[in-house]
Structures are given as C-alpha cells and as structure tokens.
Design a protein around this motif. Sequence first.
Motif, PDB file in Angstrom:
ATOM      1  N   ARG A   1       0.850  -1.190   0.000  1.00  0.00           N
ATOM      2  CA  ARG A   1       0.000   0.000   0.000  1.00  0.00           C
ATOM      3  C   ARG A   1       0.885   1.240   0.000  1.00  0.00           C
ATOM      4  O   ARG A   1       1.884   1.301   0.713  1.00  0.00           O
ATOM      5  N   VAL A   2       0.515   2.236  -0.781  1.00  0.00           N
ATOM      6  CA  VAL A   2       1.294   3.470  -0.883  1.00  0.00           C
ATOM      7  C   VAL A   2       1.028   4.318   0.358  1.00  0.00           C
ATOM      8  O   VAL A   2      -0.134   4.595   0.690  1.00  0.00           O
ATOM      9  N   ASP A   3       2.100   4.731   1.061  1.00  0.00           N
ATOM     10  CA  ASP A   3       1.919   5.524   2.268  1.00  0.00           C
ATOM     11  C   ASP A   3       1.756   6.996   1.919  1.00  0.00           C
ATOM     12  O   ASP A   3       1.734   7.390   0.750  1.00  0.00           O
ATOM     13  N   ARG A   4       1.632   7.822   2.928  1.00  0.00           N
ATOM     14  CA  ARG A   4       1.357   9.250   2.706  1.00  0.00           C
ATOM     15  C   ARG A   4       2.551   9.996   2.143  1.00  0.00           C
ATOM     16  O   ARG A   4       2.424  11.153   1.739  1.00  0.00           O
ATOM     17  N   TYR A   5       3.722   9.370   2.132  1.00  0.00           N
ATOM     18  CA  TYR A   5       4.901   9.966   1.502  1.00  0.00           C
ATOM     19  C   TYR A   5       5.049   9.557   0.037  1.00  0.00           C
ATOM     20  O   TYR A   5       6.065   9.874  -0.585  1.00  0.00           O
TER      21      TYR A   5
ATOM     22  N   ALA B   1       7.070  -0.034   0.373  1.00  0.00           N
ATOM     23  CA  ALA B   1       8.146  -0.798   0.991  1.00  0.00           C
ATOM     24  C   ALA B   1       8.236  -2.164   0.316  1.00  0.00           C
ATOM     25  O   ALA B   1       7.258  -2.913   0.274  1.00  0.00           O
ATOM     26  N   VAL B   2       9.432  -2.478  -0.223  1.00  0.00           N
ATOM     27  CA  VAL B   2       9.673  -3.752  -0.886  1.00  0.00           C
ATOM     28  C   VAL B   2      11.017  -4.281  -0.395  1.00  0.00           C
ATOM     29  O   VAL B   2      12.065  -3.667  -0.661  1.00  0.00           O
ATOM     30  N   ARG B   3      11.000  -5.387   0.330  1.00  0.00           N
ATOM     31  CA  ARG B   3      12.230  -6.048   0.778  1.00  0.00           C
ATOM     32  C   ARG B   3      13.171  -5.098   1.527  1.00  0.00           C
ATOM     33  O   ARG B   3      14.289  -4.862   1.111  1.00  0.00           O
ATOM     34  N   THR B   4      12.704  -4.483   2.561  1.00  0.00           N
ATOM     35  CA  THR B   4      13.479  -3.607   3.458  1.00  0.00           C
ATOM     36  C   THR B   4      13.886  -2.294   2.813  1.00  0.00           C
ATOM     37  O   THR B   4      14.569  -1.494   3.449  1.00  0.00           O
ATOM     38  N   ASN B   5      13.485  -2.032   1.573  1.00  0.00           N
ATOM     39  CA  ASN B   5      13.806  -0.772   0.904  1.00  0.00           C
ATOM     40  C   ASN B   5      12.520  -0.067   0.489  1.00  0.00           C
ATOM     41  O   ASN B   5      11.460  -0.686   0.405  1.00  0.00           O
ATOM     42  N   ARG B   6      12.637   1.244   0.210  1.00  0.00           N
ATOM     43  CA  ARG B   6      11.467   2.047  -0.129  1.00  0.00           C
ATOM     44  C   ARG B   6      11.683   2.697  -1.494  1.00  0.00           C
ATOM     45  O   ARG B   6      12.778   3.153  -1.822  1.00  0.00           O
ATOM     46  N   TYR B   7      10.584   2.750  -2.267  1.00  0.00           N
ATOM     47  CA  TYR B   7      10.607   3.306  -3.622  1.00  0.00           C
ATOM     48  C   TYR B   7       9.409   4.235  -3.780  1.00  0.00           C
ATOM     49  O   TYR B   7       8.336   3.996  -3.197  1.00  0.00           O
ATOM     50  N   SER B   8       9.589   5.272  -4.584  1.00  0.00           N
ATOM     51  CA  SER B   8       8.521   6.256  -4.777  1.00  0.00           C
ATOM     52  C   SER B   8       7.606   5.841  -5.919  1.00  0.00           C
ATOM     53  O   SER B   8       8.012   5.153  -6.862  1.00  0.00           O
ATOM     54  N   VAL B   9       6.344   6.304  -5.833  1.00  0.00           N
ATOM     55  CA  VAL B   9       5.346   6.151  -6.894  1.00  0.00           C
ATOM     56  C   VAL B   9       4.626   7.487  -7.017  1.00  0.00           C
ATOM     57  O   VAL B   9       4.738   8.356  -6.138  1.00  0.00           O
ATOM     58  N   PRO B  10       3.866   7.734  -8.091  1.00  0.00           N
ATOM     59  CA  PRO B  10       3.133   8.999  -8.201  1.00  0.00           C
ATOM     60  C   PRO B  10       2.226   9.238  -7.001  1.00  0.00           C
ATOM     61  O   PRO B  10       1.579   8.314  -6.495  1.00  0.00           O
ATOM     62  N   VAL B  11       2.190  10.484  -6.546  1.00  0.00           N
ATOM     63  CA  VAL B  11       1.458  10.796  -5.318  1.00  0.00           C
ATOM     64  C   VAL B  11      -0.043  10.611  -5.480  1.00  0.00           C
ATOM     65  O   VAL B  11      -0.767  10.518  -4.484  1.00  0.00           O
ATOM     66  N   ARG B  12      -0.553  10.534  -6.689  1.00  0.00           N
ATOM     67  CA  ARG B  12      -1.993  10.312  -6.860  1.00  0.00           C
ATOM     68  C   ARG B  12      -2.419   8.926  -6.376  1.00  0.00           C
ATOM     69  O   ARG B  12      -3.617   8.665  -6.204  1.00  0.00           O
ATOM     70  N   LEU B  13      -1.441   8.028  -6.145  1.00  0.00           N
ATOM     71  CA  LEU B  13      -1.749   6.670  -5.714  1.00  0.00           C
ATOM     72  C   LEU B  13      -1.673   6.502  -4.203  1.00  0.00           C
ATOM     73  O   LEU B  13      -1.757   5.367  -3.709  1.00  0.00           O
ATOM     74  N   ILE B  14      -1.529   7.598  -3.448  1.00  0.00           N
ATOM     75  CA  ILE B  14      -1.424   7.509  -1.996  1.00  0.00           C
ATOM     76  C   ILE B  14      -2.688   6.863  -1.438  1.00  0.00           C
ATOM     77  O   ILE B  14      -3.804   7.230  -1.783  1.00  0.00           O
ATOM     78  N   GLY B  15      -2.487   5.857  -0.586  1.00  0.00           N
ATOM     79  CA  GLY B  15      -3.598   5.142   0.021  1.00  0.00           C
ATOM     80  C   GLY B  15      -4.072   3.934  -0.758  1.00  0.00           C
ATOM     81  O   GLY B  15      -4.861   3.139  -0.227  1.00  0.00           O
ATOM     82  N   LYS B  16      -3.624   3.758  -1.977  1.00  0.00           N
ATOM     83  CA  LYS B  16      -4.065   2.641  -2.803  1.00  0.00           C
ATOM     84  C   LYS B  16      -3.045   1.500  -2.742  1.00  0.00           C
ATOM     85  O   LYS B  16      -1.872   1.717  -2.447  1.00  0.00           O
ATOM     86  N   ARG B  17      -3.515   0.309  -3.044  1.00  0.00           N
ATOM     87  CA  ARG B  17      -2.626  -0.832  -3.184  1.00  0.00           C
ATOM     88  C   ARG B  17      -2.195  -0.955  -4.638  1.00  0.00           C
ATOM     89  O   ARG B  17      -3.015  -0.850  -5.547  1.00  0.00           O
ATOM     90  N   VAL B  18      -0.920  -1.188  -4.844  1.00  0.00           N
ATOM     91  CA  VAL B  18      -0.371  -1.328  -6.186  1.00  0.00           C
ATOM     92  C   VAL B  18       0.270  -2.713  -6.300  1.00  0.00           C
ATOM     93  O   VAL B  18       0.557  -3.369  -5.300  1.00  0.00           O
ATOM     94  N   ARG B  19       0.495  -3.137  -7.520  1.00  0.00           N
ATOM     95  CA  ARG B  19       1.138  -4.432  -7.777  1.00  0.00           C
ATOM     96  C   ARG B  19       2.584  -4.182  -8.203  1.00  0.00           C
ATOM     97  O   ARG B  19       2.838  -3.427  -9.138  1.00  0.00           O
ATOM     98  N   VAL B  20       3.507  -4.820  -7.515  1.00  0.00           N
ATOM     99  CA  VAL B  20       4.934  -4.652  -7.760  1.00  0.00           C
ATOM    100  C   VAL B  20       5.505  -5.988  -8.231  1.00  0.00           C
ATOM    101  O   VAL B  20       5.303  -7.018  -7.583  1.00  0.00           O
ATOM    102  N   VAL B  21       6.204  -5.975  -9.352  1.00  0.00           N
ATOM    103  CA  VAL B  21       6.913  -7.149  -9.845  1.00  0.00           C
ATOM    104  C   VAL B  21       8.403  -6.891  -9.615  1.00  0.00           C
ATOM    105  O   VAL B  21       9.004  -6.020 -10.261  1.00  0.00           O
TER     106      VAL B  21
END
Length: 546
Positions: free
Chosen positions: A325-329, A333-353
């Motif tokens: 799930r995309v946090d407010r920043y 979080a993927v495998r102990t690391n953090r990556y950014s996504v567009p802020v319009r997706l805050i609060g939504k669940r995304v699929r990460v490959v």
Amino acid sequence: MSKVELYAAIRRDHRDGLSIRALERKYCVTWRTVRKAVNSAWPEPRKKLPRRATALDPYKPVIDEILRSDLDAPRKQRHTITRIFHRLIEEHGAEVSYPMVRRYVADRKPQILAASGKVPVEAFVPQTHQPGMEAEVDFGDVTVRLAGELVTCYLFSFRLSYSGKAIHRVFASCGQEAFFEGHVHALRTLGGVPRSKVRYDNLKAAVAQVLGLNRARVETDRWIAFKSHFGIESFYCRPGVEGAHEKGGVEGQIGYFRRNHFTPVPEVGSLAELNEMVEQWDLHDGRRRIGSRPRTIDEYFADEQALLRPLPHEPFETGRTFTPRVDRYGQIAVRTNRYSVPVRLIGKRVRVVLHASHLVVYDQNVEVARHERLIAKGSCRLELDHYLEALVRKPGAFPGATALEQARSAGKFTPVHDAWWAQARKIHGEREGTRALIEVLLLGRHIPHEHLVAGLAAALRSGALTADAVALEARKAAQTENEPAAHVPTARTSPGQPTATVTFLHEWRLAHLPPDTRPLPSVAAYDQLLRRRRTSIGAHPQGEAQ
C-alpha cells in the motif's frame, strides 16, 4: 655439487685409474666417503636423529586412553582439548603446556578414529558425463566497484558437465529472482535444457526444507513451477562442505572465473555494463582447453548443443509479485527498501513485480513506475517526477525535498536547472519562481531531457523565465536537431579562395524564396457594392428626409 653428483664424479675418476688417496685429495673427502662412492652409485639415506624427549611423553598413554574412551561416550560428553589438559594437571600433576597437548591430540585423534574403523576412508570415484545430460549450478560472491562504491555482488554460474561450457551472470542478490533470471539467461544462451539432471546446493531459492540425511527435499512452489515449465530435473548435494565435491566442476569454474576476470576489482557504472563484459569473457573462455583435453570447450559444446532438450515457447515470469500500500509519503516498501510512486496513488494498493536488477510498479495493469533495485538494506530511491503534482501546491517543500537531492546526484537536475531557478526566484519571488520551475519539470513528461535543458539555457539567455518560453525554446531545439543540414562541398579550397560556410537548410530556403507571380489584390469588386447602395438610397428620398 649434490652428493649424487659427487659420487658419480668419484666413480668416474676411479674407473679412469685414480687411487683412493688421490680421490681423497681431489674432492677433499675422507676415505670412507670414497669407499662408499666406489661401492654404490646412490648415497646412503641420512639417518634420522632420535626424537628429543618432551615433558608430555610420560602422559601420552593417558591421553590415548582418554581418546579411546570417547569412542563409546555420548557425543555431547566427550573430552575437549581443554578438558584433557586440565585432567593431566589435576589428576597427574603434569607440567605441560596447552599448545603441546593440542598438537598431540590433533595428530593422534584421527589415528585412533581410523584404527577403530568408525570413520570410513574418504575416497573419490572418477565420473564420466554424457553429452547433453547433466549440468551444475552455483552462486559465488564477487567484489565490484559499482559507481565508485565497493559492493559485494553475486555471480551466477550454469555449467554443462560434459563440455564445461559455462554461462555467468552478476546480480545484486542471490535471491529467487536472480536464481530464476540466471537460469533463463543461461538456457537461452545455450539453446536448450540438459536432459538428465542439474546439480544444486540446498539454497533457499529452491529448497524449503532438508529432510533428514537423505536426498529428499521439500521444494518451494515457484521453483517446482519453474522446473516444470523448462523440464529441469534437480539433484541436491549433501548439505555443507561435505557435498561440495558432488558439483566440483562449477565450484572450480567460479574460482577460475573470479581469479582471471575479477582480478583486479572491475570498476563499472552499472550491473548492465558489467554483465556485457561478463558475456565477452564467456565467449573468450570458450576457446580454452580444460586440463589435458585435446579439444577446446566450444568444440565439445558444438557436439553437445544438438543433444539438449528444446526450450518452451512460452515465457516464464521470473519476478516476484507484491501488493504493498502506498503511504502518505508516496512510497512503497519492498524487501526492506522504499521506492517512490506517483502521489496520486497515496492510500491505494499497487502491484509490484520485483526482478533481480529492477522493479516495476503497476496500477490496474498500467505501469506507473520503474526503479533500479537497491543493493543496500534500508535505503530509498525517490523519483522527483512522482512528487511534482504535490509540489505545485506546496512549492515551499521543493528546496529541501529528498527527491531533489537524489535527482541532483543522478544528474537529472543539472546546473542549468539551478541557474534558471535562481533567476526565476529573483524576478518572480520565492514562491512563484519555484512554481515556475516545477511547471518546467512537468514539461519533462512530454519533452526529452536534453531538449528541455537546451530550452532552459536558451530561455535563461533571453531572460524569458516562464514555462511557456522554455517549452517554445525546447521545441526549437528539437526542430533544429531533426532538420537536415545544407550540403557542404567536400573539395579542398586553395589558400587564396574563401572557405565555404555551413548554412542550415531552413535559413537557405528563407534566403532563396521563389518570385511571387500572383497579381496584386484589387478592390473593384467592392465598388459594385457601393454603387448598389447609392441607387437604393436615391429611390426613397422621403426616408432620407425622415
């Protein structure tokens, strides 16, 4: 000279007639040495000096008895070297040192175990591998200077047992994604799959649990599906160092590859650049011979390649899927690391490959972000473009944004951006100047980066500090780059003749416009309308009087 040479010289001179006394004077030796040389061509072996007695000699039988008693004792209640040392002092009053006891126990204990018959003799049986039947797989760690930083990466190796043909790939980790991608790359390069079995360690990417002391294993579900897709038959070696010899070919191959190609430590900008070098090294190694073989690796592989099982036509998804799930920043979080996504997706669940070297983020099957995978744990990778919609509303957060610092480090936010931003703040103020820069950065979604930088530089020179002016200059830069240049004569000119100048094609066309043969415009047609209006006015004089 050596003693053998001395004996040979004495025997040669003795055959020529020299006496014993003459041989003594010539070679400065005693008559006993001359007599021994005449009687035998080989010198007598040097007698070993009797071993000097030590303070431990009286207690060696005691130590041997302790070691023999341990053969039948419970495994966790056997004597250690420290315990033997303390018993010698406490029970026998021995005046010995600990290193002396340690050396004797280290030499004597294997002899007692072998004499008891409880330890089998370790023997290795030579094996013959049939072409196209078997292969071996393993990982080995390598140190690389990646983008100026010394990091540890992992070298995947897939080696055919018959020909010795090996395919390598470097990954940031040795997880399941790298394990699968290494297989896919190796099988595609080799052009097929071994028909019998592939030997593996008990690595976590494939084995979930080792059952007892036999060959049975509980395999992971994704590994079972991967094997079924490619038709791989797995064979797992004994756990630990004891099973390393069961796939000794790939163990030695990784050591050879690391010593010959990763020494000295390679310096590269990315793993993709390093893997291009690895592919060239694999091609080079195919021309060498292994040991005393009469042919090269590639010559053996040419006979083996036709016997491999064909690859399936359908691809296999090697990446691991997550649904964070995309946090407010605006981060995931993927495998102990953090990556950014567009802020319009805050609060939504995304699929990460998650792949071995990168990860892709999807929102309802639409790709919204792509990042290079981080190597260090607890790190974050932020893309400045993902935060622009929020920064338009909050321009005060732009100067201290972490994404801005990472963009500067990556070279995406250039000194031209900083100069244009400083001038815009000077003219429009802090808030509006920053907002104008953010609007310029939004243009980067439609304009290539190099054209946008050229537009910023041109707008800065002309003093046009607006996003519209930057967009116009960027489009001009794109058109100038795409338009062909005028033909330039290649003939050399003499020193007295003027040199030819290069003119852009659009400038040449403007200077050589064709003559305009069209007639000048006329207003005669409009005169007819004026005469009609005067006639209609004369027909109604009373209207004019009114």
